[in-house]
Design a protein around this motif. Structure first.
Motif, PDB file in Angstrom:
ATOM      1  N   ALA A 133       4.129  -0.038  10.535  1.00  0.00           N
ATOM      2  CA  ALA A 133       4.278  -0.437  11.811  1.00  0.00           C
ATOM      3  C   ALA A 133       3.263   0.415  12.708  1.00  0.00           C
ATOM      4  O   ALA A 133       2.555  -0.324  13.393  1.00  0.00           O
ATOM      5  CB  ALA A 133       5.497  -0.312  12.323  1.00  0.00           C
ATOM      6  N   TYR A 134       2.966   1.796  12.712  1.00  0.00           N
ATOM      7  CA  TYR A 134       2.064   2.682  13.083  1.00  0.00           C
ATOM      8  C   TYR A 134       0.806   2.257  13.083  1.00  0.00           C
ATOM      9  O   TYR A 134      -0.026   2.577  13.727  1.00  0.00           O
ATOM     10  CB  TYR A 134       2.517   4.326  12.783  1.00  0.00           C
ATOM     11  N   ILE A 135       0.622   2.085  11.390  1.00  0.00           N
ATOM     12  CA  ILE A 135      -0.965   1.523  11.198  1.00  0.00           C
ATOM     13  C   ILE A 135      -1.433   0.229  11.833  1.00  0.00           C
ATOM     14  O   ILE A 135      -2.085   0.250  12.456  1.00  0.00           O
ATOM     15  CB  ILE A 135      -0.912   1.625   9.614  1.00  0.00           C
ATOM     16  N   CYS A 140       0.907  -1.265  -0.262  1.00  0.00           N
ATOM     17  CA  CYS A 140       0.004  -0.014   0.003  1.00  0.00           C
ATOM     18  C   CYS A 140       0.922   1.367   0.116  1.00  0.00           C
ATOM     19  O   CYS A 140       0.365   2.350   0.295  1.00  0.00           O
ATOM     20  CB  CYS A 140      -1.004   0.212   1.045  1.00  0.00           C
ATOM     21  N   LYS A 141       2.067   1.198  -0.190  1.00  0.00           N
ATOM     22  CA  LYS A 141       3.244   2.129  -0.244  1.00  0.00           C
ATOM     23  C   LYS A 141       3.142   3.120   0.936  1.00  0.00           C
ATOM     24  O   LYS A 141       3.140   4.353   0.952  1.00  0.00           O
ATOM     25  CB  LYS A 141       2.887   3.123  -1.365  1.00  0.00           C
ATOM     26  N   LEU A 142       3.101   2.404   2.144  1.00  0.00           N
ATOM     27  CA  LEU A 142       3.067   3.143   3.445  1.00  0.00           C
ATOM     28  C   LEU A 142       4.216   3.281   4.052  1.00  0.00           C
ATOM     29  O   LEU A 142       4.335   4.203   4.966  1.00  0.00           O
ATOM     30  CB  LEU A 142       1.986   2.238   4.454  1.00  0.00           C
ATOM     31  N   ALA A 177      -4.397  -0.048  14.558  1.00  0.00           N
ATOM     32  CA  ALA A 177      -5.448  -1.187  14.487  1.00  0.00           C
ATOM     33  C   ALA A 177      -5.543  -1.979  15.650  1.00  0.00           C
ATOM     34  O   ALA A 177      -6.526  -2.242  15.978  1.00  0.00           O
ATOM     35  CB  ALA A 177      -5.054  -1.920  13.138  1.00  0.00           C
ATOM     36  N   LEU A 178      -4.428  -2.471  16.055  1.00  0.00           N
ATOM     37  CA  LEU A 178      -4.294  -3.348  17.303  1.00  0.00           C
ATOM     38  C   LEU A 178      -4.996  -2.580  18.365  1.00  0.00           C
ATOM     39  O   LEU A 178      -5.762  -3.170  19.178  1.00  0.00           O
ATOM     40  CB  LEU A 178      -3.033  -3.942  17.702  1.00  0.00           C
TER      41      LEU A 178
END
Length: 169
Positions: free
Chosen positions: A149-151, A142-144, A155-156
């Protein structure tokens, strides 16, 4: 998403609307009155009287008066807090086209598709669990970059309830 001919498509909470400017103060919307009142009126913050807010500003505060004058006509969108959080993380050190591309890729990666009033398909914004279900490679596609890691951490945290986004409203 710009669709051309003064037409834009917006996805919010699983709903999709196309708005086309017909004339200076006339817009065509691709939804019925019930959906507009239930979803879009709040999203566009149409019940807030911005003129009343501007009139309450102390006229001696030139900075705020100038800011209000420059922003006249702009509305504050009532975006979903989850989508706002992830979009903000994605936006770090990026330009708007790159942000839009990554968000679109993230939506496509989770694959939840709906059809709008014009029979065009669109992808829904992924839930925290949708993001957690993605492999590291899929998230990376997704070209992040370093934001993966932050996303995943966001989410977690939301999925486990350690961050309660509804408390931010």
């Amino acid at each position: 998403e710009e669709k051309g001919d003064n037409k834009y498509r917006i996805v919010h909470l699983g709903y999709c609307i196309t708005i086309q400017k017909i004339s200076e103060n006339t817009f065509q919307l691709s939804c019925d009155k019930s959906e507009f009142d239930c979803v879009w009126r709040s999203y566009f913050d149409l019940d807030e009287n911005y003129r009343s807010i501007r009139h309450r500003i102390n006229k001696s505060d030139q900075y705020l008066c100038n800011a209000c004058k420059a922003g006249k006509g702009i509305r504050i969108l009532r975006q979903d807090p989850w989508e706002t959080l992830i979009s903000f993380i994605i936006s770090q050190n990026r330009n708007i086209p790159a942000i839009k591309r990554s968000i679109a890729l993230l939506c496509e990666a989770t694959g939840k598709i709906k059809t709008d009033y014009n029979n065009e398909q669109y992808y829904l914004f992924p839930s925290p669990d949708d993001i957690l279900s993605l492999s590291d490679d899929s998230l990376s596609d997704c070209k992040l970059g370093y934001r993966c890691a932050y996303i995943r951490a966001a989410a977690l945290a939301v999925s486990q309830g350690s961050i309660r986004l509804d408390e931010l409203l």
